[in-house]
Design a protein around this motif. Structure first.
Motif, mmCIF file in Angstrom:
data_model
loop_
_atom_site.group_PDB
_atom_site.id
_atom_site.type_symbol
_atom_site.label_atom_id
_atom_site.label_comp_id
_atom_site.label_asym_id
_atom_site.label_seq_id
_atom_site.Cartn_x
_atom_site.Cartn_y
_atom_site.Cartn_z
ATOM 1 N N LEU A 1 1.461 20.402 -18.664
ATOM 2 C CA LEU A 1 1.421 18.935 -18.811
ATOM 3 C C LEU A 1 -0.009 18.437 -18.923
ATOM 4 C CD1 LEU A 1 4.128 17.486 -16.394
ATOM 5 C CD2 LEU A 1 4.027 17.253 -18.873
ATOM 6 N N ARG A 2 -0.904 18.942 -18.072
ATOM 7 C CA ARG A 2 -2.319 18.530 -18.106
ATOM 8 C C ARG A 2 -2.966 18.881 -19.444
ATOM 9 N NH1 ARG A 2 -5.418 17.368 -13.414
ATOM 10 N NH2 ARG A 2 -6.840 16.812 -15.064
ATOM 11 N N GLU A 3 -2.604 20.040 -20.015
ATOM 12 C CA GLU A 3 -3.150 20.443 -21.318
ATOM 13 C C GLU A 3 -2.605 19.556 -22.433
ATOM 14 O OE1 GLU A 3 -2.065 24.555 -21.625
ATOM 15 O OE2 GLU A 3 -3.562 25.187 -20.153
ATOM 16 N N ASP A 4 -1.323 19.237 -22.363
ATOM 17 C CA ASP A 4 -0.685 18.436 -23.412
ATOM 18 C C ASP A 4 -1.064 16.965 -23.351
ATOM 19 O OD1 ASP A 4 0.522 20.708 -24.324
ATOM 20 O OD2 ASP A 4 2.540 20.177 -23.640
ATOM 21 N N LEU A 5 -1.401 16.482 -22.168
ATOM 22 C CA LEU A 5 -1.710 15.065 -21.971
ATOM 23 C C LEU A 5 -3.074 14.931 -21.300
ATOM 24 C CD1 LEU A 5 1.804 14.168 -20.495
ATOM 25 C CD2 LEU A 5 1.092 13.982 -22.884
ATOM 26 N N PRO A 6 -4.145 15.419 -21.947
ATOM 27 C CA PRO A 6 -5.442 15.526 -21.264
ATOM 28 C C PRO A 6 -6.144 14.212 -20.960
ATOM 29 C CG PRO A 6 -5.686 16.064 -23.577
ATOM 30 C CD PRO A 6 -4.209 15.887 -23.322
ATOM 31 N N ASN A 7 -5.877 13.167 -21.684
ATOM 32 C CA ASN A 7 -6.604 11.906 -21.479
ATOM 33 C C ASN A 7 -5.846 10.919 -20.606
ATOM 34 O OD1 ASN A 7 -8.792 12.747 -23.046
ATOM 35 N ND2 ASN A 7 -7.671 12.253 -24.906
ATOM 36 N N TRP A 8 -4.821 11.378 -19.957
ATOM 37 C CA TRP A 8 -4.041 10.512 -19.094
ATOM 38 C C TRP A 8 -4.658 10.472 -17.715
ATOM 39 C CZ3 TRP A 8 1.856 10.272 -19.869
ATOM 40 C CH2 TRP A 8 2.158 10.153 -21.225
ATOM 41 N N GLU A 9 -4.389 9.410 -16.955
ATOM 42 C CA GLU A 9 -4.819 9.332 -15.555
ATOM 43 C C GLU A 9 -4.090 10.439 -14.805
ATOM 44 O OE1 GLU A 9 -3.744 5.601 -13.747
ATOM 45 O OE2 GLU A 9 -4.106 4.556 -15.631
#
Length: 127
Positions: A39-47
């Motif tokens: 998830l962190r890799e797929d959505l890197p610019n999220w809070e």
């Protein structure tokens, strides 16, 4: 009922209220830390918080993805909130005109779970 959340970068430092609009969940047959990493890799610019990722955009939208341990692996929950500061009343009304909003959210979430499971060599299902 609405809940208050911090508003990073807001000049006055005031918290913003959020009200749940829709929520969907599912299970990925992989450990929490592996699912969290994807998830962190797929959505890197999220809070990023403690196993929760959030994106806020437009005048009303806030989406949050959270991961929790589950007997089958990892439970993933996607929540969509109304965080409008003005015309909050208009968001539910406007979303009634987006026929299929909940179904579209569910289908998109299911596709995301499948991608995560495929990357980790597991399976997924909606709950």
């Amino acid at each position: 009922m609405s809940e208050k959340i911090p508003a990073p970068g807001r000049p006055d430092g005031r918290a913003v209220r959020k009200k749940l609009i829709t929520e969907v969940s599912g299970v990925v047959t992989a450990p929490v830390e592996q699912v969290w990493r994807v998830l962190r890799e797929d959505l890197p610019n999220w809070e990023a918080g403690d196993h929760t990722l959030a994106y806020q955009g437009g005048w009303w939208y806030r989406g949050e993805w959270s991961v929790f341990p589950d007997p089958e692996g990892t439970r993933v929950v996607h929540s969509v909130y109304n965080v409008a500061e003005w015309a909050r009343w208009g968001v539910p009304l406007a979303n009634r005109f987006f026929i299929g909003f909940a179904a579209t959210t569910r289908a998109s979430f299911a596709a995301g779970l499948t991608r995560i499971a495929d990357r980790l060599g597991g399976s997924s299902r909606l709950t």
